[in-house]
Scaffold this motif. Structure first.
Motif, PDB file in Angstrom:
ATOM      1  N   HIS A   1       0.821  -1.224   0.000  1.00  0.00           N
ATOM      2  CA  HIS A   1       0.000   0.000   0.000  1.00  0.00           C
ATOM      3  C   HIS A   1       0.850   1.266   0.000  1.00  0.00           C
ATOM      4  O   HIS A   1       0.359   2.329  -0.360  1.00  0.00           O
ATOM      5  N   ASP A   2       2.123   1.144   0.363  1.00  0.00           N
ATOM      6  CA  ASP A   2       3.008   2.308   0.388  1.00  0.00           C
ATOM      7  C   ASP A   2       3.817   2.468  -0.903  1.00  0.00           C
ATOM      8  O   ASP A   2       4.708   3.301  -0.980  1.00  0.00           O
ATOM      9  N   VAL A   3       3.489   1.682  -1.923  1.00  0.00           N
ATOM     10  CA  VAL A   3       4.182   1.766  -3.205  1.00  0.00           C
ATOM     11  C   VAL A   3       3.177   2.224  -4.260  1.00  0.00           C
ATOM     12  O   VAL A   3       2.271   1.478  -4.634  1.00  0.00           O
ATOM     13  N   GLU A   4       3.351   3.452  -4.711  1.00  0.00           N
ATOM     14  CA  GLU A   4       2.436   4.011  -5.700  1.00  0.00           C
ATOM     15  C   GLU A   4       2.497   3.201  -6.986  1.00  0.00           C
ATOM     16  O   GLU A   4       3.575   2.899  -7.498  1.00  0.00           O
ATOM     17  N   GLY A   5       1.326   2.837  -7.482  1.00  0.00           N
ATOM     18  CA  GLY A   5       1.257   2.089  -8.730  1.00  0.00           C
ATOM     19  C   GLY A   5       1.144   0.587  -8.537  1.00  0.00           C
ATOM     20  O   GLY A   5       1.033  -0.155  -9.507  1.00  0.00           O
ATOM     21  N   MET A   6       1.156   0.124  -7.296  1.00  0.00           N
ATOM     22  CA  MET A   6       1.094  -1.312  -7.039  1.00  0.00           C
ATOM     23  C   MET A   6      -0.174  -1.651  -6.260  1.00  0.00           C
ATOM     24  O   MET A   6      -0.486  -1.000  -5.269  1.00  0.00           O
ATOM     25  N   GLU A   7      -0.914  -2.653  -6.724  1.00  0.00           N
ATOM     26  CA  GLU A   7      -2.160  -3.046  -6.067  1.00  0.00           C
ATOM     27  C   GLU A   7      -1.949  -4.115  -5.008  1.00  0.00           C
ATOM     28  O   GLU A   7      -2.438  -4.004  -3.906  1.00  0.00           O
ATOM     29  N   TRP A   8      -1.263  -5.208  -5.360  1.00  0.00           N
ATOM     30  CA  TRP A   8      -1.064  -6.293  -4.409  1.00  0.00           C
ATOM     31  C   TRP A   8       0.121  -7.167  -4.807  1.00  0.00           C
ATOM     32  O   TRP A   8       0.611  -7.098  -5.928  1.00  0.00           O
ATOM     33  N   ALA A   9       0.549  -7.994  -3.854  1.00  0.00           N
ATOM     34  CA  ALA A   9       1.616  -8.965  -4.082  1.00  0.00           C
ATOM     35  C   ALA A   9       1.245 -10.247  -3.352  1.00  0.00           C
ATOM     36  O   ALA A   9       0.662 -10.209  -2.270  1.00  0.00           O
ATOM     37  N   ALA A  10       1.566 -11.376  -3.945  1.00  0.00           N
ATOM     38  CA  ALA A  10       1.290 -12.675  -3.334  1.00  0.00           C
ATOM     39  C   ALA A  10       2.505 -13.578  -3.513  1.00  0.00           C
ATOM     40  O   ALA A  10       3.144 -13.573  -4.569  1.00  0.00           O
ATOM     41  N   LEU A  11       2.809 -14.346  -2.486  1.00  0.00           N
ATOM     42  CA  LEU A  11       3.886 -15.333  -2.550  1.00  0.00           C
ATOM     43  C   LEU A  11       3.276 -16.643  -3.025  1.00  0.00           C
ATOM     44  O   LEU A  11       2.369 -17.177  -2.378  1.00  0.00           O
ATOM     45  N   GLU A  12       3.745 -17.168  -4.160  1.00  0.00           N
ATOM     46  CA  GLU A  12       3.180 -18.386  -4.731  1.00  0.00           C
ATOM     47  C   GLU A  12       3.974 -19.638  -4.390  1.00  0.00           C
ATOM     48  O   GLU A  12       3.406 -20.704  -4.227  1.00  0.00           O
ATOM     49  N   TRP A  13       5.289 -19.527  -4.353  1.00  0.00           N
ATOM     50  CA  TRP A  13       6.120 -20.694  -4.096  1.00  0.00           C
ATOM     51  C   TRP A  13       7.459 -20.290  -3.496  1.00  0.00           C
ATOM     52  O   TRP A  13       7.890 -19.144  -3.616  1.00  0.00           O
ATOM     53  N   VAL A  14       8.086 -21.252  -2.840  1.00  0.00           N
ATOM     54  CA  VAL A  14       9.410 -21.059  -2.254  1.00  0.00           C
ATOM     55  C   VAL A  14      10.237 -22.296  -2.585  1.00  0.00           C
ATOM     56  O   VAL A  14       9.723 -23.423  -2.546  1.00  0.00           O
ATOM     57  N   GLU A  15      11.495 -22.082  -2.904  1.00  0.00           N
ATOM     58  CA  GLU A  15      12.402 -23.182  -3.236  1.00  0.00           C
ATOM     59  C   GLU A  15      13.469 -23.319  -2.158  1.00  0.00           C
ATOM     60  O   GLU A  15      14.057 -22.325  -1.734  1.00  0.00           O
ATOM     61  N   PHE A  16      13.700 -24.567  -1.722  1.00  0.00           N
ATOM     62  CA  PHE A  16      14.748 -24.875  -0.744  1.00  0.00           C
ATOM     63  C   PHE A  16      15.744 -25.811  -1.412  1.00  0.00           C
ATOM     64  O   PHE A  16      15.356 -26.709  -2.172  1.00  0.00           O
ATOM     65  N   TYR A  17      17.027 -25.618  -1.132  1.00  0.00           N
ATOM     66  CA  TYR A  17      18.067 -26.475  -1.705  1.00  0.00           C
ATOM     67  C   TYR A  17      18.940 -27.026  -0.593  1.00  0.00           C
ATOM     68  O   TYR A  17      19.391 -26.281   0.277  1.00  0.00           O
ATOM     69  N   TYR A  18      19.145 -28.326  -0.638  1.00  0.00           N
ATOM     70  CA  TYR A  18      19.999 -29.012   0.330  1.00  0.00           C
ATOM     71  C   TYR A  18      21.130 -29.668  -0.441  1.00  0.00           C
ATOM     72  O   TYR A  18      20.900 -30.607  -1.212  1.00  0.00           O
ATOM     73  N   ALA A  19      22.346 -29.164  -0.246  1.00  0.00           N
ATOM     74  CA  ALA A  19      23.513 -29.697  -0.944  1.00  0.00           C
ATOM     75  C   ALA A  19      23.925 -31.029  -0.316  1.00  0.00           C
ATOM     76  O   ALA A  19      23.428 -31.419   0.729  1.00  0.00           O
ATOM     77  N   GLY A  20      24.844 -31.679  -0.928  1.00  0.00           N
ATOM     78  CA  GLY A  20      25.342 -32.945  -0.417  1.00  0.00           C
ATOM     79  C   GLY A  20      25.056 -34.046  -1.414  1.00  0.00           C
ATOM     80  O   GLY A  20      24.670 -33.811  -2.551  1.00  0.00           O
ATOM     81  N   SER A  21      25.261 -35.255  -0.963  1.00  0.00           N
ATOM     82  CA  SER A  21      25.030 -36.396  -1.830  1.00  0.00           C
ATOM     83  C   SER A  21      24.109 -37.372  -1.123  1.00  0.00           C
ATOM     84  O   SER A  21      24.488 -37.904  -0.086  1.00  0.00           O
ATOM     85  N   PRO A  22      22.946 -37.580  -1.603  1.00  0.00           N
ATOM     86  CA  PRO A  22      22.343 -36.928  -2.760  1.00  0.00           C
ATOM     87  C   PRO A  22      21.801 -35.548  -2.396  1.00  0.00           C
ATOM     88  O   PRO A  22      21.347 -35.341  -1.277  1.00  0.00           O
ATOM     89  N   TRP A  23      21.872 -34.609  -3.326  1.00  0.00           N
ATOM     90  CA  TRP A  23      21.324 -33.274  -3.098  1.00  0.00           C
ATOM     91  C   TRP A  23      19.818 -33.326  -3.342  1.00  0.00           C
ATOM     92  O   TRP A  23      19.306 -34.267  -3.942  1.00  0.00           O
ATOM     93  N   GLN A  24      19.124 -32.319  -2.852  1.00  0.00           N
ATOM     94  CA  GLN A  24      17.694 -32.229  -3.139  1.00  0.00           C
ATOM     95  C   GLN A  24      17.245 -30.779  -3.225  1.00  0.00           C
ATOM     96  O   GLN A  24      17.786 -29.912  -2.559  1.00  0.00           O
ATOM     97  N   ARG A  25      16.268 -30.571  -4.073  1.00  0.00           N
ATOM     98  CA  ARG A  25      15.621 -29.273  -4.205  1.00  0.00           C
ATOM     99  C   ARG A  25      14.143 -29.510  -3.940  1.00  0.00           C
ATOM    100  O   ARG A  25      13.518 -30.374  -4.544  1.00  0.00           O
ATOM    101  N   ILE A  26      13.584 -28.716  -3.036  1.00  0.00           N
ATOM    102  CA  ILE A  26      12.185 -28.843  -2.669  1.00  0.00           C
ATOM    103  C   ILE A  26      11.490 -27.531  -3.003  1.00  0.00           C
ATOM    104  O   ILE A  26      11.964 -26.468  -2.617  1.00  0.00           O
TER     105      ILE A  26
END
Length: 135
Positions: free
Chosen positions: A28-53
């Motif tokens: 609301h404090d940014v002129e020209g912007m109506e809304w923002a939504a967080l849709e997804w988040v990515e997590f990465y775990y290094a190592g063997s085996p590595w994984q991305r969630i």
């Protein structure tokens, strides 16, 4: 050699997700912007085996608040996907912020509105740097 203007460097952070929770979506404090939504988040775990969630939800912060999702350490959060709606747009835009991103360059148009929001919420820091340290 002419005295050239400083280069604008940009650094990105995903710390506001953890530090501010859903308040990081306020616009609301940014002129020209109506809304923002967080849709997804990515997590990465290094190592063997590595994984991305990748966790997707219509309300990621509700998952955290209801203890369905627990934030891992900040260094494990590698990316976040947002939808943002600007007053001038008919449809929302998709925006990805990666903690490893850095950028150089010019900014203009609708990107300035989004940039202003990113800076105000702490996802982005603009730093002036002399040309010698970048080249």
């Amino acid at each position: 050699m002419p005295n050239l203007p400083p280069i604008m460097m940009v650094k990105y952070s995903l710390a506001p997700l953890i530090e501010d929770g859903r308040d990081c979506l306020v616009c609301h404090d940014v002129e020209g912007m109506e809304w923002a939504a967080l849709e997804w988040v990515e997590f990465y775990y290094a190592g063997s085996p590595w994984q991305r969630i990748i966790r997707e939800s219509d309300d990621i912060f509700a998952l955290v608040e209801n203890e369905i999702l627990k934030w891992p350490p900040l260094e494990r959060i590698t990316a976040a996907g947002f939808r943002v709606r600007l007053n001038a747009d008919r449809r929302a835009r998709r925006l990805t912020v990666r903690s490893s991103m850095s950028a150089l360059g010019n900014r203009d148009g609708a990107g300035l509105v989004i940039e202003k929001w990113l800076v105000k919420r702490g996802f982005m820091e603009i730093v002036e740097s002399d040309r010698k340290s970048v080249e």
